[in-house]
Write a protein that holds these residues in place. Structure first.
Motif, PDB file in Angstrom:
ATOM      1  N   THR A  95       0.827  -1.203   0.000  1.00 51.80           N
ATOM      2  CA  THR A  95       0.000   0.000   0.000  1.00 51.80           C
ATOM      3  C   THR A  95       0.866   1.260   0.000  1.00 51.80           C
ATOM      4  OG1 THR A  95      -0.124  -0.095   2.430  1.00 51.80           O
ATOM      5  CG2 THR A  95      -1.923  -1.119   1.193  1.00 51.80           C
ATOM      6  N   LEU A  96       2.167   1.086   0.040  1.00 49.09           N
ATOM      7  CA  LEU A  96       3.075   2.216   0.026  1.00 49.09           C
ATOM      8  C   LEU A  96       2.981   2.932  -1.314  1.00 49.09           C
ATOM      9  CD1 LEU A  96       5.200   3.562   1.837  1.00 49.09           C
ATOM     10  CD2 LEU A  96       6.936   2.195   0.684  1.00 49.09           C
ATOM     11  N   LYS A  97       2.802   4.263  -1.291  1.00 47.90           N
ATOM     12  CA  LYS A  97       2.604   5.015  -2.523  1.00 47.90           C
ATOM     13  C   LYS A  97       3.782   5.944  -2.798  1.00 47.90           C
ATOM     14  CE  LYS A  97      -2.443   5.007  -2.655  1.00 47.90           C
ATOM     15  NZ  LYS A  97      -3.666   5.848  -2.777  1.00 47.90           N
ATOM     16  N   GLU A  98       4.040   6.119  -4.105  1.00 46.03           N
ATOM     17  CA  GLU A  98       5.000   7.115  -4.534  1.00 46.03           C
ATOM     18  C   GLU A  98       4.302   8.467  -4.468  1.00 46.03           C
ATOM     19  OE1 GLU A  98       8.165   6.791  -5.492  1.00 46.03           O
ATOM     20  OE2 GLU A  98       8.230   4.626  -5.206  1.00 46.03           O
ATOM     21  N   SER A  99       5.015   9.491  -4.037  1.00 48.12           N
ATOM     22  CA  SER A  99       4.419  10.810  -3.908  1.00 48.12           C
ATOM     23  C   SER A  99       5.361  11.873  -4.465  1.00 48.12           C
ATOM     24  CB  SER A  99       4.104  11.104  -2.438  1.00 48.12           C
ATOM     25  OG  SER A  99       3.494  12.361  -2.301  1.00 48.12           O
ATOM     26  N   TYR A 100       4.790  12.783  -5.260  1.00 45.63           N
ATOM     27  CA  TYR A 100       5.550  13.892  -5.837  1.00 45.63           C
ATOM     28  C   TYR A 100       4.822  15.189  -5.514  1.00 45.63           C
ATOM     29  CZ  TYR A 100       7.924  10.247  -8.536  1.00 45.63           C
ATOM     30  OH  TYR A 100       8.633   9.133  -8.916  1.00 45.63           O
ATOM     31  N   THR A 101       5.559  16.183  -5.077  1.00 40.36           N
ATOM     32  CA  THR A 101       4.957  17.467  -4.729  1.00 40.36           C
ATOM     33  C   THR A 101       5.742  18.615  -5.348  1.00 40.36           C
ATOM     34  OG1 THR A 101       6.263  17.610  -2.686  1.00 40.36           O
ATOM     35  CG2 THR A 101       4.076  16.599  -2.530  1.00 40.36           C
ATOM     36  N   THR A 102       5.068  19.747  -5.513  1.00 43.94           N
ATOM     37  CA  THR A 102       5.725  20.967  -5.977  1.00 43.94           C
ATOM     38  C   THR A 102       5.394  22.091  -5.004  1.00 43.94           C
ATOM     39  OG1 THR A 102       3.827  21.428  -7.407  1.00 43.94           O
ATOM     40  CG2 THR A 102       5.732  20.362  -8.420  1.00 43.94           C
ATOM     41  N   GLU A 103       6.324  23.000  -4.873  1.00 46.76           N
ATOM     42  CA  GLU A 103       6.124  24.167  -4.018  1.00 46.76           C
ATOM     43  C   GLU A 103       5.653  25.336  -4.881  1.00 46.76           C
ATOM     44  OE1 GLU A 103       6.358  23.780  -0.845  1.00 46.76           O
ATOM     45  OE2 GLU A 103       7.228  21.765  -0.930  1.00 46.76           O
TER      46      GLU A 103
END
Length: 303
Positions: A95-103
């Motif tokens: 259930t571990l997910k890859e996560s990408y974020t931007t500021e």
């Protein structure tokens, strides 16, 4: 001497051969004397009534409890703990997910496991489960992103405002608070809002503000304007425009004596702050003041 000779001798169960062998042992003489002395002992008189009376006086209210834990039960407990840990680890990893974020003032390009491409706009987040990707092409989006989806199984974008489903196409999704917009640039996408599904062909845009949806023709130039460093709006409430300006330049914006619910149609540059401020203020006939990273929009007649 056999280990059981002593017990058999005390019970008079030795054969003649075994008795002869036992008598040759060094311990035989000692055991013989002990047996003879024991035979001469007389047991003392025993008073049953006094014995019971003594027991009743010393008897405690609660008998001590004895718990016997067999080695096998202990093994089962350890095995159960190991099984729980393994199951939890398996569940966590799957259930571990890859996560990408931007500021603020940041864009980011992402390549998904099936070579689909995603570009995140400022202040956005994309998450997906890489381990389950082959069977479930599903992503969660907060903010805005442009998708160029490789053909294959159903591809789903989940947001707090609605659901977007495609097989393979190019589209843009923006989801902010009470704001949801999907624009299709190629192929066909399915948009579901509050259980209602809308088919959106290329060249069309679906906009939902505060739950109210409208569909319109979109200016399609193979990609959204923000990928060319320009933010464009058509009849959008001003406060959403100011929010986007804040995201693109990482500035703090306030408005004074201005109706931020009024609709704005136009665009501004994502690279030149001064030009962007003029692109918003001039059409609306308002003024602005820039002080460091703080921007104040105010009415012309305001002091």
């Amino acid at each position: 001497m056999q280990d059981n000779y002593l017990a058999k001798w005390l019970n008079d169960e030795l054969t003649e051969a075994e008795l002869a062998e036992f008598k040759k042992s060094e311990a035989y003489e000692t055991y013989r004397k002990i047996k003879e002395s024991a035979a001469q002992l007389e047991s003392p008189e025993f008073d049953m009534d006094k014995a019971w009376e003594s027991i009743e006086q010393t008897k405690t209210v609660d008998d001590p409890k004895v718990f016997i834990l067999s080695p096998f039960k202990k093994f089962l407990r350890v095995a159960a703990v190991v099984a729980v840990l393994l199951t939890a680890s398996f569940f966590y990893l799957n259930t571990l997910k890859e996560s990408y974020t931007t500021e603020y003032a940041e864009n980011k390009s992402i390549t998904l496991p099936d070579t689909s491409e995603v570009i995140l706009n400022a202040e956005s987040e994309l998450t997906f489960n890489e381990k389950k990707w082959d069977s479930n092409r599903n992503v969660d989006l907060k903010g805005e992103a442009y998708f160029k989806v490789a053909k294959g199984k159903k591809f789903t974008v989940e947001t707090a405002e609605g659901l977007v489903t495609v097989l393979g196409t190019q589209f843009n999704v923006e989801t902010r608070e009470d704001y949801f917009e999907v624009t299709c640039f190629e192929g066909l996408v399915s948009v579901t809002i509050n259980g209602k599904e809308t088919k959106l062909p290329a060249g069309n845009s679906l906009l939902a503000i505060n739950g109210k949806s409208t569909m319109s023709k979109a200016i399609v130039d193979s990609k959204p304007s923000w990928l060319s460093n320009e933010s464009s709006f058509t009849s959008i409430p001003l406060h959403y425009v100011l929010d986007e300006l804040q995201r693109q330049f990482n500035v703090e914006i306030t408005a004074k004596d201005i109706d931020t619910a009024q609709l704005f149609t136009g665009s501004f540059s994502n690279e030149n702050l001064d030009l962007a401020l003029k692109s918003i203020s001039v059409p609306l006939q308002i003024k602005f003041n820039l002080d460091g990273n703080k921007v104040l929009f105010y009415a012309e007649e305001a002091p």
